[in-house]
Every structure is written in structure tokens, then in C-alpha cells.
Write a protein that holds these residues in place. Structure first.
Motif, short mmCIF file in Angstrom:
data_model
loop_
_atom_site.label_atom_id
_atom_site.label_comp_id
_atom_site.label_asym_id
_atom_site.label_seq_id
_atom_site.Cartn_x
_atom_site.Cartn_y
_atom_site.Cartn_z
N VAL A 77 0.90 -1.26 0.00
CA VAL A 77 -0.10 -0.03 -0.04
C VAL A 77 0.80 1.14 -0.13
O VAL A 77 2.10 1.29 0.34
N GLY A 78 0.65 2.29 -0.65
CA GLY A 78 1.10 3.66 -0.56
C GLY A 78 0.62 4.45 -1.75
O GLY A 78 -0.71 4.46 -2.07
N SER A 79 1.40 5.28 -2.00
CA SER A 79 0.93 6.37 -2.98
C SER A 79 2.00 6.46 -3.94
O SER A 79 3.21 6.16 -3.90
N ASN A 80 1.66 6.79 -5.23
CA ASN A 80 2.58 6.79 -6.39
C ASN A 80 2.97 8.56 -6.67
O ASN A 80 3.63 8.81 -7.51
N LEU A 81 2.18 9.31 -5.75
CA LEU A 81 2.69 10.73 -5.96
C LEU A 81 4.27 11.26 -5.58
O LEU A 81 4.59 10.86 -4.61
N PRO A 82 5.03 11.80 -6.53
CA PRO A 82 6.24 11.92 -6.13
C PRO A 82 6.79 12.80 -4.80
O PRO A 82 7.41 12.45 -3.96
N TYR A 83 5.56 13.58 -4.50
CA TYR A 83 5.88 14.49 -3.44
C TYR A 83 5.45 13.81 -2.30
O TYR A 83 5.74 14.28 -1.23
N ALA A 84 4.73 12.87 -2.17
CA ALA A 84 4.46 12.05 -1.02
C ALA A 84 5.68 11.56 -0.43
O ALA A 84 5.88 11.55 0.83
#
Length: 160
Positions: A77-84
Motif C-alpha cells: 500500500v502507498g502512494s504514487n505521488l512523487p511529492y508523497a
């Protein structure tokens, strides 16, 4: 309930064990995502829903990959947003650059790639806020209790 009925329920439980384990792993993943969003809100890190959405199952830029292979359950699980990642781990601006956007009346900056206005980001370093790490630590702290609660619920449903 006599012994034969109990034995039948146990055999049924054994057959459904992979499904039960999958439900438990998915519930743990959902709990971790909830903890991440709570930590982002607690630290007041953003004023838009983009980062929150990326940590919501099925949300834009969300990572939710379940795999059941070779007697192993894996949920990423997580985020694909670079700024995350930058916001969590910190980052350094090595070269100044223009960031297009505008300032809201309440003081927040809104990034807008088409804006003629904006600000000059000068070289500097930003300390990571560790929101993901904190959420993971909080989830791990209650992981055994959560697993026990979910197992108890499944056992009651199957055997009770």
C-alpha cells in the motif's frame, strides 16, 4: 453442538482459511491507509485532497497491490505521488527554479502550471515529516490486537 458438527465447522474453516487470511490482510492494509491519512491531517501537511486521495484504496495515485503466492500473502500500500515521498523523507532543492501558481487569501499557495504568477524556489533543504513512518509505527503497535480481533470475529462467524 456435538463433536461431529464441530468437526464439520473446523473442516469448513480450514478450507476457507486463505479467504479469511486475505480479509485480515486487506483490513490491516485499510487500517494503515487510515492511519496515514490521520497523520497527514494531524500534522496539517496539505490543504488539498490529492495526498489524502493517494492514500485511499481505489483513489487516484493509490498503490494497493495484493498478492497470494507460494503460501505468502503480500499487500503493498502507498502512494504514487512523487511529492508523497519527498514530504515523508525530506528533500533538497539544489537549483533555484520558478514555481507557477498563486497565493490564496488565507495564505496558502495553490500550484497552477498555467499561472503567470508564482514564486522563486531557492536552493535549500526540507526535513522529512515522517508521516508514513509514524503511521506505520502506530499501526504496528496495534497490529497484534487488530489481528486477534479480526481472527476472533472470523472464528465466531465460522464456528460460533
Amino acid at each position: 453442538m456435538d463433536f461431529l458438527q464441530f468437526e464439520t465447522k473446523l473442516k469448513k474453516l480450514d478450507k476457507q482459511l486463505p479467504e479469511i487470511l486475505q480479509r485480515i490482510v486487506l483490513a490491516i492494509g485499510e487500517e494503515l491507509l487510515n492511519q496515514i491519512v490521520d497523520e497527514i491531517q494531524r500534522q496539517d501537511l496539505i490543504d488539498t485532497g490529492g495526498l489524502w486521495q493517494s492514500f485511499t484504496q481505489g483513489g487516484e495515485n493509490n498503490i494497493w497491490e495484493f498478492d497470494f503466492d507460494r503460501n505468502t500473502l503480500t499487500l503493498e500500500v502507498g502512494s504514487n505521488l512523487p511529492y508523497a515521498e519527498h514530504l515523508n523523507d525530506g528533500y533538497t532543492i539544489t537549483k533555484g527554479h520558478f514555481v507557477p501558481g498563486y497565493w490564496k487569501s488565507q495564505g496558502g499557495f495553490v500550484y497552477d502550471p498555467d499561472a503567470k504568477t508564482g514564486f522563486w524556489a531557492r536552493p535549500r533543504s526540507f526535513i522529512g515529516r515522517k508521516y508514513f513512518d509514524i503511521a506505520l509505527q502506530n499501526t504496528e503497535g496495534g497490529m497484534n490486537a487488530l489481528i486477534n480481533k479480526l481472527l476472533q470475529k472470523e472464528l465466531e462467524r465460522m464456528v460460533g
